[in-house]
Enzyme design. Structure first.
Site, short mmCIF file in Angstrom:
data_model
loop_
_atom_site.label_atom_id
_atom_site.label_comp_id
_atom_site.label_asym_id
_atom_site.label_seq_id
_atom_site.Cartn_x
_atom_site.Cartn_y
_atom_site.Cartn_z
N TRP A 584 9.11 -31.17 8.11
CA TRP A 584 7.66 -31.03 8.01
C TRP A 584 7.02 -32.36 7.66
O TRP A 584 5.81 -32.53 7.82
CB TRP A 584 7.28 -29.97 6.98
CG TRP A 584 7.39 -30.37 5.53
CD1 TRP A 584 8.42 -31.02 4.92
CD2 TRP A 584 6.42 -30.11 4.51
NE1 TRP A 584 8.16 -31.18 3.58
CE2 TRP A 584 6.95 -30.64 3.29
CE3 TRP A 584 5.17 -29.51 4.47
CZ2 TRP A 584 6.26 -30.57 2.08
CZ3 TRP A 584 4.49 -29.43 3.26
CH2 TRP A 584 5.03 -29.96 2.10
N ASP A 585 7.84 -33.31 7.18
CA ASP A 585 7.33 -34.65 6.89
C ASP A 585 6.53 -35.21 8.06
O ASP A 585 5.48 -35.83 7.90
CB ASP A 585 8.49 -35.61 6.61
CG ASP A 585 9.44 -35.13 5.54
OD1 ASP A 585 9.76 -33.93 5.53
OD2 ASP A 585 9.89 -35.96 4.74
N GLU A 723 10.98 -27.18 -3.97
CA GLU A 723 12.32 -26.69 -3.64
C GLU A 723 13.20 -26.47 -4.88
O GLU A 723 14.37 -26.08 -4.74
CB GLU A 723 12.99 -27.69 -2.69
CG GLU A 723 12.30 -27.72 -1.34
CD GLU A 723 12.74 -28.88 -0.46
OE1 GLU A 723 12.46 -28.83 0.75
OE2 GLU A 723 13.34 -29.83 -1.01
#
Length: 1000
Positions: A584-585, A723
């Site tokens: 997703w970076d 996370e």
């Protein structure tokens, strides 16, 4: 550099290869206007043929200079005549000169000059000094102080006699020196309405003008700047830099502001010395020709060029071997899809050279990772522990320069990845033969599934075959030469990556045959100059932050091509960490920056997702869902390549669950597509193939969410951006992003009936309304996930300095049961979709979650900075902003050796743009609500928005917006306003115009 010198023909000349020459005509290039200019013409044409740009500066008109010079260059270097004391510029080609710039006085200005000249003459006459206006040429009036003498003495004697004659005459009428006459002329000009008078004197005359030689220099430097040639690559030559009779020499005007890094030489007599920054060679035109010959020789000998040592644009590192791998990452050059780490040419212990392509993957040790290609930069360099060394990353031009000095001699290399042709790379090296020899043309990668080489017709070729069926081809050619005790090596390499289909070896051969080092270097500079015009940033008052921001943007500009597809991994192509996988970076951190500074690059990133949507659909089917589920980690095929476990130092197998549970990536991809279309104005993208990125992801959420008996919708068993808490229910970020995704898809379908049915759109809207989000209206806080508020209320900022890996500090088990966050989670919603969270909720959520964030991810500080700035706390925002800026430059995470944190760099740009400048798209309008730290005098950025290039400059209390086409903006909380070309400045009230994240 220019401070060192080499001997030629008995004189010391600057020991550097310049890219441009600017010189005075009379007295410098020729002794007088009757002299034979044939030798000058021959050399100027040779310089232009070798690629050097030449600017002749003179106070006279074009017929005088061109009539004497008669030069007719035929490129690739250019010749300009900057004449009439800065009033005209002529470009000279094979067909002669033609005007490219002319400053013409208005009638009012001409009348003011007449009055100033008449007033000066009258003032002198009252003292008995006879003077008259002898010339009224373009933009200036020339007043004669002494009749032309007919002396035939040597030059030095003539100057002495002239000064004596003028001084005697002035003193006889009550004046001290010529400077006093100059001041009289200046006063008369101001009194006559000349707003910016340029008063010059050659002792015999005084001139009042609107321009002077400084205007010629500024025009030349600006022209060069747009071609990427900075002042440090410019040689300025004249013969009158020092004062004469108390009056500044006429060539001193060529030492303008902004030219401090230029090298200036004087070949004149200079009876009263020269300014400290000028190298006085003397010798007149003969010495000038020797200097020019030296520059011609350097090009013909293929000497290593220089870079402009501008500290605002150069990252300079020394040769400390302990930091070799970190600096290899920092000095990476990339031109998508290829990247080359900045390893030294001789390689050696502690280094890890890498050439990789972002679109080519291999299978190693059961993991998918970037395929490594053969290295082409090897040289044999004699070791010398006593040598001093530094390497310079020239970010303005995309060039890496290395210089090493010792008693054994000086060794230099320059390399770049060509912006003209993907996969084309070049290097030059020079040094004494006892230090430097050419190494192998190609060095095999450490690990390759298949590697073959061959040499034919002087070109070395290699092929790498990956375990996934892809190929990388390389072709390299090396040429050597010797001159003045130096060995010169020039090497050109051409690479091609072929994930599928047959390779094209002929294309590589043609690229090498086509290549010209100097021509390609000039194109490189011009291309990067154009890139920076769309991506500029200036932070006045904080040069360290400015350099770091440019470092981030430099690397962003190289990671995505302007065509086809671009896979942007977490470390780009600067290292193999995370296997080069796309997270997703790319979608959330890199793409928004590129949408503004390189829209074609952002579009190519979306093309990567589009070409893998079938894989995402298959993944959803395997899960029993509809639509498309994009993987947490993606590589070549679009299938999930997230590792399932990692081994700790003690050998324990630690499971990795992000691949199964970090589902917000599905909505992140849709958000990236929407943001790109909204920011760039490319609505055709969502009308066409890009629509599937929004509608198919919405279908996935529609099949994933579950309703309870009360009709509320939930998403179970997910991992949010934080996370540390791996598998949770109703993660606020995931649920609200899914809600956003469903609503945008419904909007698209309702707009034109394509991509879905009306019934489907209604179902999506209803589900979006039913999704729980954990918002508590009494506190204004979103609960990060169901049960988060019941965890141990541990505030990490109270027990440790951040950033910190909290799971390492406290242990994974305690962190799992505590309110400790790896990176912004709820806060990411306020950053990405501020219009879709409750108005006014940024402040309470920032106050609650900010101190609980450990910044255990490199992605975290930039977002924190953006939100703090947007909430009106810019001075606090500086702390995380500087962390983000220095993440790689100072190796703050201890992981830069494995590659640069490309997403952090995207976050740096977003913190500047969306945070400190307060930019936000409001349909076709742009909101600008800046808030600056007290230590910043100004923040200026250039970028593109909806097809326009614009410059936004914020100072404390005001903002200037200057688009290249009319644009509707909302400055602060003010009404929408159309800003014309030429720009407008708005005064803002800091409190009234602060933006907390919701569009009014």
């Amino acid at each position: 550099g220019p401070g060192r010198s080499a001997t030629r023909a008995g004189i010391s000349v600057p020991d550097v290869r310049f890219e441009a020459l600017i010189f005075d005509w009379d007295g410098t290039a020729v002794p007088d206007r009757s002299a034979d200019a044939g030798p000058v013409r021959e050399r100027i044409e040779a310089l232009c043929a070798a690629g050097m740009d030449v600017y002749v500066v003179s106070g006279t008109h074009v017929d005088n200079v061109d009539g004497q010079l008669g030069g007719r260059p035929n490129g690739p270097g250019r010749l300009f005549l900057c004449l009439n004391r800065g009033s005209e510029v002529f470009a000279v080609g094979p067909d002669g000169p033609h005007v490219v710039y002319r400053r013409t006085a208005t009638r009012e200005e001409d009348e003011a000059l007449d009055r100033a000249a008449a007033s000066t003459v009258a003032r002198l006459a009252r003292s008995g000094l006879r003077a008259e206006v002898v010339s009224q040429r373009l933009n200036r009036r020339k007043i004669d102080l002494i009749p032309d003498p007919a002396w035939s003495d040597p030059p030095k004697a003539i100057i002495d006699r002239l000064l004596e004659a003028v001084t005697d005459r002035l003193r006889a009428h009550g004046f001290g020196d010529v400077e006093e006459i100059v001041e009289i002329a200046r006063e008369a000009a101001h009194a006559s309405g000349v707003s910016d008078p340029r008063i010059t004197s050659d002792v015999k005359h005084v001139e009042i003008g609107l321009t002077d030689k400084s205007d010629s220099l500024r025009w030349a430097l600006d022209d060069l700047y747009h071609l990427g040639v900075g002042p440090g690559l410019v040689l300025i030559a004249g013969d009158e830099f020092g004062p004469i009779g108390g009056v500044p020499g006429s060539d001193s005007m060529m030492l303008v502001a902004g030219s401090e890094r230029a090298t200036a030489i004087s070949v004149g007599i200079e009876p009263d010395g020269v300014p400290g920054r000028v190298l006085h060679l003397g010798g007149g035109p003969a010495t000038f020709l020797d200097v020019v010959d030296d520059q011609i020789d350097r090009r013909r000998a293929r000497r290593v060029p220089a870079v402009d040592p501008d500290p605002a644009w150069c990252v300079v590192v020394d040769g400390d071997p302990r930091l070799a791998r970190v600096r290899e990452s920092i000095l990476t050059l990339s031109e998508s899809p290829f990247g080359l780490r900045g390893s030294v040419e001789e390689d050696g212990a502690g280094t890890h050279g890498l050439l990789a392509a972002s679109d080519l993957f291999d299978r190693k040790d059961a993991e998918t990772t970037l395929a490594e290609g053969p290295l082409w930069t090897e040289l044999s360099v004699a070791p010398n522990k006593a040598a001093t060394e530094h390497r310079t990353l020239d970010m303005r031009n995309g060039i890496l320069l290395r210089e090493r000095s010792s008693r054994a001699g000086r060794f230099r290399t320059m390399r770049f990845l060509s912006s003209a042709r993907a996969g084309l790379m070049a290097m030059r090296a020079e040094g004494p033969p006892r230090i430097l020899t050419a190494g192998a043309d190609l060095t095999p990668p450490e690990k390759a599934s298949g590697y073959t080489t061959r040499t034919k017709d002087g070109t070395a070729r290699a092929e790498v075959r990956t375990a996934l069926g892809g190929r990388m081809l390389a072709a390299v050619r090396t040429e050597e030469g010797f001159r003045d005790g130096l060995r010169m090596i020039e090497r050109v390499a051409a690479y091609g990556s072929y994930p599928s289909g047959p390779p094209d070896a002929d294309r590589l051969d043609s690229a090498i045959d086509w290549f010209d080092f100097d021509g390609s270097l000039a194109y490189q500079r011009a291309t990067w100059a154009a890139r920076w015009r769309d991506a500029g940033v200036s932070i006045e008052g904080d040069p360290a932050a400015e350099l770091a921001a440019r470092f981030a943007i430099f690397h962003l500009l190289g990671v995505a091509a302007g065509f086809g597809e671009s896979a942007v991994g977490a470390r780009g192509v600067s290292g193999c960490a995370y296997g080069g996988h796309v997270f997703w970076d790319a979608d959330v951190f890199v793409l928004p920056a590129l949408a503004a500074i390189k829209p074609s690059g952002a579009r190519s990133m979306l093309e990567y997702r589009l070409r893998r949507i079938e894989a995402a659909r298959r993944a959803a089917l395997r899960e029993g869902r509809a639509g498309a589920r994009f993987p947490w980690e993606s590589a070549d095929s679009g299938d999930d390549v997230t590792p399932r476990l990692v081994h700790a130092d003690d050998g324990r197998a630690i499971p990795i669950r992000t691949g199964q549970h970090e589902l917000h990536i599905v909505a992140d991809v849709a958000w990236a597509a929407w943001h790109y279309a909204t920011w760039t104005g490319d609505t055709a993208f969502l009308d066409g193939s890009g629509r599937d990125l929004v509608t198919d992801t919405a279908r996935y959420w529609a099949s994933k969410a579950r309703r309870d008996r009360d009709g509320r919708a939930h998403i179970y068993g997910v991992t949010g951006p934080d996370e540390y808490h791996e598998i949770v229910d109703d993660n606020a970020f995931t649920n609200i992003m899914a809600r956003w995704n469903l609503r945008r898809a419904a909007e698209l379908v309702r707009a034109d009936g394509r991509g879905g049915t009306p019934e489907e759109a209604e179902q999506w809207s209803a589900l979006a309304d039913a999704l729980v989000d954990g918002y508590d209206s009494s506190t204004g806080i979103y609960e990060q996930f169901a049960g988060f508020h019941g965890l141990e209320p541990l505030v990490i900022s109270e027990i440790s300095r951040v950033p910190v890996a909290a799971d390492v500090l406290l242990g994974s088990k305690r962190v799992l049961g505590a309110q400790v966050i790896k990176q912004p989670d709820v806060l990411m919603l306020h950053h990405m979709i501020p219009d879709d969270v409750v108005a006014g909720s940024l402040a309470p959520n920032l106050a609650h979650y900010g101190p609980r964030t450990a910044h255990g991810s490199s992605l975290s500080p930039a977002i924190q900075a953006a939100l703090l700035a947007r909430s009106g706390r810019p001075d606090e925002a500086l702390v995380p902003f500087r962390l983000a800026c220095r993440m790689d430059l100072d190796d703050l995470t201890g992981t830069t050796a494995s590659g640069l944190h490309i997403a952090t760099m995207g976050g740096v740009w977003q913190a500047l743009a969306f945070g400190f400048l307060g930019l936000a798209a409001e349909g076709e309008a742009l909101r600008v609500a800046p808030v600056l730290p007290a230590t910043w005098d100004a923040l200026e950025m250039t970028f593109r928005f909806r097809g326009r290039r614009l410059r936004v400059r914020a100072e404390n209390g005001s903002v200037t917006i200057d688009p290249d086409a009319p644009l509707v903006v909302r400055p602060g909380a003010r009404p929408l306003t159309k800003v014309p070309v030429g720009g407008a400045t708005f005064v803002l009230d800091g409190d009234e115009d602060a933006w907390e994240g919701e569009t009014p």
